[in-house]
Scaffold this motif. Structure first.
Motif, PDB file in Angstrom:
ATOM      1  N   LEU A  39       4.726   9.798  -6.744  1.00 61.40           N
ATOM      2  CA  LEU A  39       5.654  10.051  -7.853  1.00 61.40           C
ATOM      3  C   LEU A  39       4.968  10.371  -9.301  1.00 61.40           C
ATOM      4  O   LEU A  39       5.539  11.293 -10.005  1.00 61.40           O
ATOM      5  CB  LEU A  39       6.545   8.733  -7.912  1.00 61.40           C
ATOM      6  CG  LEU A  39       7.598   8.504  -6.945  1.00 61.40           C
ATOM      7  CD1 LEU A  39       8.342   7.218  -7.315  1.00 61.40           C
ATOM      8  CD2 LEU A  39       8.709   9.622  -6.597  1.00 61.40           C
ATOM      9  N   VAL A  40       3.769   9.750  -9.524  1.00 59.06           N
ATOM     10  CA  VAL A  40       3.220   9.984 -10.740  1.00 59.06           C
ATOM     11  C   VAL A  40       2.614  11.408 -10.717  1.00 59.06           C
ATOM     12  O   VAL A  40       2.741  12.201 -11.682  1.00 59.06           O
ATOM     13  CB  VAL A  40       1.964   9.016 -10.916  1.00 59.06           C
ATOM     14  CG1 VAL A  40       1.084   9.510 -12.001  1.00 59.06           C
ATOM     15  CG2 VAL A  40       2.509   7.734 -11.159  1.00 59.06           C
ATOM     16  N   VAL A  41       1.955  11.622  -9.622  1.00 51.78           N
ATOM     17  CA  VAL A  41       1.566  13.010  -9.264  1.00 51.78           C
ATOM     18  C   VAL A  41       2.815  14.245  -9.378  1.00 51.78           C
ATOM     19  O   VAL A  41       2.498  15.106 -10.008  1.00 51.78           O
ATOM     20  CB  VAL A  41       0.822  13.267  -7.997  1.00 51.78           C
ATOM     21  CG1 VAL A  41       0.459  14.639  -7.856  1.00 51.78           C
ATOM     22  CG2 VAL A  41      -0.495  12.286  -7.860  1.00 51.78           C
ATOM     23  N   GLU A  42       3.882  13.922  -8.832  1.00 50.58           N
ATOM     24  CA  GLU A  42       4.747  14.893  -8.708  1.00 50.58           C
ATOM     25  C   GLU A  42       5.338  15.017 -10.352  1.00 50.58           C
ATOM     26  O   GLU A  42       5.728  16.176 -10.888  1.00 50.58           O
ATOM     27  CB  GLU A  42       6.144  14.423  -8.001  1.00 50.58           C
ATOM     28  CG  GLU A  42       5.782  14.526  -6.602  1.00 50.58           C
ATOM     29  CD  GLU A  42       5.616  15.936  -6.170  1.00 50.58           C
ATOM     30  OE1 GLU A  42       6.299  16.943  -6.781  1.00 50.58           O
ATOM     31  OE2 GLU A  42       4.945  16.238  -5.104  1.00 50.58           O
ATOM     32  N   GLU A  43       5.463  13.904 -10.957  1.00 50.07           N
ATOM     33  CA  GLU A  43       5.868  13.923 -12.338  1.00 50.07           C
ATOM     34  C   GLU A  43       4.779  14.639 -13.369  1.00 50.07           C
ATOM     35  O   GLU A  43       5.206  15.509 -14.273  1.00 50.07           O
ATOM     36  CB  GLU A  43       5.905  12.373 -12.989  1.00 50.07           C
ATOM     37  CG  GLU A  43       6.667  12.231 -14.381  1.00 50.07           C
ATOM     38  CD  GLU A  43       7.967  12.779 -14.708  1.00 50.07           C
ATOM     39  OE1 GLU A  43       8.115  13.002 -15.675  1.00 50.07           O
ATOM     40  OE2 GLU A  43       8.479  12.788 -13.697  1.00 50.07           O
ATOM     41  N   ILE A  51       0.712  -1.433   0.023  1.00 50.93           N
ATOM     42  CA  ILE A  51       0.131   0.015  -0.105  1.00 50.93           C
ATOM     43  C   ILE A  51       0.910   1.262  -0.004  1.00 50.93           C
ATOM     44  O   ILE A  51       0.722   2.235  -0.641  1.00 50.93           O
ATOM     45  CB  ILE A  51      -1.106  -0.013   1.115  1.00 50.93           C
ATOM     46  CG1 ILE A  51      -2.026  -1.116   1.266  1.00 50.93           C
ATOM     47  CG2 ILE A  51      -1.576   1.269   1.247  1.00 50.93           C
ATOM     48  CD1 ILE A  51      -3.039  -1.357   2.167  1.00 50.93           C
ATOM     49  N   LYS A  52       1.914   1.101   0.848  1.00 51.18           N
ATOM     50  CA  LYS A  52       2.866   2.193   0.904  1.00 51.18           C
ATOM     51  C   LYS A  52       3.350   2.511  -0.314  1.00 51.18           C
ATOM     52  O   LYS A  52       3.681   3.692  -1.047  1.00 51.18           O
ATOM     53  CB  LYS A  52       3.941   2.386   1.836  1.00 51.18           C
ATOM     54  CG  LYS A  52       3.232   2.602   3.452  1.00 51.18           C
ATOM     55  CD  LYS A  52       4.305   2.093   4.501  1.00 51.18           C
ATOM     56  CE  LYS A  52       3.699   2.412   5.844  1.00 51.18           C
ATOM     57  NZ  LYS A  52       4.512   2.271   7.055  1.00 51.18           N
ATOM     58  N   GLU A  53       3.929   1.412  -0.879  1.00 51.20           N
ATOM     59  CA  GLU A  53       4.654   1.649  -2.203  1.00 51.20           C
ATOM     60  C   GLU A  53       3.785   2.162  -3.455  1.00 51.20           C
ATOM     61  O   GLU A  53       3.923   2.852  -4.136  1.00 51.20           O
ATOM     62  CB  GLU A  53       5.065   0.101  -2.810  1.00 51.20           C
ATOM     63  CG  GLU A  53       6.596  -0.166  -1.789  1.00 51.20           C
ATOM     64  CD  GLU A  53       6.992  -1.593  -2.639  1.00 51.20           C
ATOM     65  OE1 GLU A  53       5.948  -2.259  -3.315  1.00 51.20           O
ATOM     66  OE2 GLU A  53       7.919  -1.867  -2.007  1.00 51.20           O
ATOM     67  N   SER A  54       2.397   1.801  -3.240  1.00 51.20           N
ATOM     68  CA  SER A  54       1.698   2.347  -4.455  1.00 51.20           C
ATOM     69  C   SER A  54       1.040   3.857  -3.918  1.00 51.20           C
ATOM     70  O   SER A  54       1.136   4.476  -4.908  1.00 51.20           O
ATOM     71  CB  SER A  54       0.228   1.653  -3.988  1.00 51.20           C
ATOM     72  OG  SER A  54      -0.872   1.915  -4.939  1.00 51.20           O
ATOM     73  N   GLU A  55       1.068   4.202  -2.629  1.00 50.86           N
ATOM     74  CA  GLU A  55       0.862   5.512  -2.438  1.00 50.86           C
ATOM     75  C   GLU A  55       2.335   6.341  -2.741  1.00 50.86           C
ATOM     76  O   GLU A  55       2.028   7.403  -3.481  1.00 50.86           O
ATOM     77  CB  GLU A  55       0.961   5.834  -0.824  1.00 50.86           C
ATOM     78  CG  GLU A  55      -0.437   5.121  -0.474  1.00 50.86           C
ATOM     79  CD  GLU A  55      -0.637   5.144   1.135  1.00 50.86           C
ATOM     80  OE1 GLU A  55       0.311   5.681   1.857  1.00 50.86           O
ATOM     81  OE2 GLU A  55      -1.874   5.085   1.658  1.00 50.86           O
ATOM     82  N   LEU A  56       3.542   5.827  -2.590  1.00 55.47           N
ATOM     83  CA  LEU A  56       4.571   6.628  -3.183  1.00 55.47           C
ATOM     84  C   LEU A  56       4.684   6.668  -4.524  1.00 55.47           C
ATOM     85  O   LEU A  56       4.991   7.667  -5.204  1.00 55.47           O
ATOM     86  CB  LEU A  56       5.890   5.644  -2.623  1.00 55.47           C
ATOM     87  CG  LEU A  56       6.139   5.746  -1.309  1.00 55.47           C
ATOM     88  CD1 LEU A  56       7.421   5.092  -0.526  1.00 55.47           C
ATOM     89  CD2 LEU A  56       6.340   7.331  -0.731  1.00 55.47           C
ATOM     90  N   ALA A  57       4.290   5.521  -5.247  1.00 57.10           N
ATOM     91  CA  ALA A  57       4.231   5.464  -6.709  1.00 57.10           C
ATOM     92  C   ALA A  57       3.021   6.550  -7.325  1.00 57.10           C
ATOM     93  O   ALA A  57       3.176   7.191  -8.306  1.00 57.10           O
ATOM     94  CB  ALA A  57       3.668   4.092  -7.177  1.00 57.10           C
ATOM     95  N   THR A  58       1.985   6.725  -6.709  1.00 61.54           N
ATOM     96  CA  THR A  58       1.089   7.561  -6.900  1.00 61.54           C
ATOM     97  C   THR A  58       1.537   8.933  -6.597  1.00 61.54           C
ATOM     98  O   THR A  58       1.366   9.821  -7.555  1.00 61.54           O
ATOM     99  CB  THR A  58      -0.238   7.615  -6.029  1.00 61.54           C
ATOM    100  OG1 THR A  58      -0.584   6.137  -6.322  1.00 61.54           O
ATOM    101  CG2 THR A  58      -1.393   8.305  -6.485  1.00 61.54           C
TER     102      THR A  58
END
Length: 355
Positions: free
Chosen positions: A211-215, A202-209
């Motif tokens: 990162l996508v938002v930051e990108e 879940i945390k990895e998914s949140e971090l990935a999200t």
């Protein structure tokens, strides 16, 4: 009475002996016979269950107690009657205890086969693989020569209970209990690990999200920056074009002015002043006269300026009279023309060439 009557059931095989020979035999026979000269043999054909209980030692030298039952039936009654005494009295009782020995012999044969199987297995294997033990013992009894010689078919060998010693039972129970407890702990740890793993995902998914938002935000900023750069470049191109246009316009004005002044470039400025639109202005002429006097001061011997002229030059009010006199505008510093009162200014010049 010397005559007897024999009546057997269908599950009983009867043989009538007279003078050592079988004169009548079969299952379920009924007949009269001469008692003094007849011997009757009755062999039961129905299946019978024989319980057993014997102690054996496993491969790892642990004693166990096997309890169960053996099921058999007589397949060849004539052969069995030739080995054991199944003769009966006129009252239907066996003359000897040989029929009881059949069960003992079968149990002994089963115990021999069971001992061979148990000694090839460990204690745990014996306790948990009773079906394998049963199948091996039953197969061994089917191939046993002693059983075949009796004319008996062993139908089943069932182990109902396998018991180790009490001490070993407690040890096995403790080991099993500890194993179950360990499995329970492992299940708890596995559940916790699964929860931690799920939380990590879940945390990895949140971090990935994130990162996508930051990108995406970076892309938006880059797009805005690119748009601003494009606007600035267009503005710079516009300024360059404007400067170029202004330069061309200035060049055009300079060229026009140069072409306009080209005819009068060699003329004296006094002439130009005289021919200008303000050339007839008395104040301008007086100013020019004073300029000439200033430039030719070495030639002037004596200069007389009347008070009225000086007043008219120093005052903003027009002098009395009709003579034109120059006036200085205090705002612009230019000489103007104002009427003066009657009188004149006598200017006497001295020219050394007149001597």
């Amino acid at each position: 009475m010397f005559f007897g009557y024999m009546k057997s059931t269908p599950t009983t095989y009867v043989m009538q002996y007279r003078d050592g020979e079988v004169v009548r035999e079969g299952a379920g026979l009924s007949f009269l016979y001469w008692k003094p000269a007849t011997t009757l043999v009755s062999v039961p054909l129905s299946s019978a269950d024989v319980p057993f209980a014997f102690n054996e030692v496993t491969r790892d030298f642990q004693p166990v107690t096997l309890q169960g039952q053996l099921t058999y039936r007589v397949e060849e009654p004539r052969r069995l009657a030739g080995l054991l005494d199944y003769s009966v009295t006129p009252g239907g009782r066996y003359r000897s205890d040989d029929p009881e020995k059949l069960a003992d012999r079968l149990v002994q044969a089963a115990q021999v086969r069971a001992r061979a199987v148990v000694q090839s297995l460990g204690l745990r294997e014996v306790l948990v693989h009773s079906d394998a033990l049963e199948s091996k013992v039953l197969a061994g009894l089917a191939e046993a020569e002693a059983v075949k010689a009796l004319g008996v078919q062993v139908m089943a060998f069932s182990v109902l209970s396998i018991q180790p010693t009490p001490e070993m039972a407690r040890a096995l129970e403790a080991a099993a209990r500890e194993g179950l407890q360990r499995e329970a702990d492992e299940a708890i740890y596995a559940r916790r690990n699964a929860a931690v793993e799920q939380e990590r995902r879940i945390k990895e998914s949140e971090l990935a999200t994130e990162l996508v938002v930051e990108e995406r935000q970076r892309q938006i900023r880059e797009a805005k920056m690119a748009a601003d750069i494009a606007v600035e470049e267009q503005r710079s191109a516009l300024m360059e074009r404007w400067v170029q246009n202004e330069r061309q316009s200035a060049d055009a004005r300079a060229y026009s002015l140069e072409q306009t002044l080209a005819p009068v470039r060699g003329m004296d400025w006094r002439t130009l002043m005289a021919t200008s639109s303000n050339g007839g202005d008395p104040a301008l002429n007086i100013a020019l006269a004073f300029r000439e006097m200033g430039e030719n001061a070495q030639r002037i011997g004596e200069l007389n300026v009347s008070p009225d002229l000086l007043r008219s030059l120093m005052s903003n009010t027009p002098p009395r009279g009709n003579d034109p006199t120059p006036d200085i505008d205090p705002n612009t510093g230019r000489l103007g023309h104002k009427p003066t009162k009657p009188g004149r200014a006598a200017v006497q010049t001295f020219d050394p060439r007149d001597r």
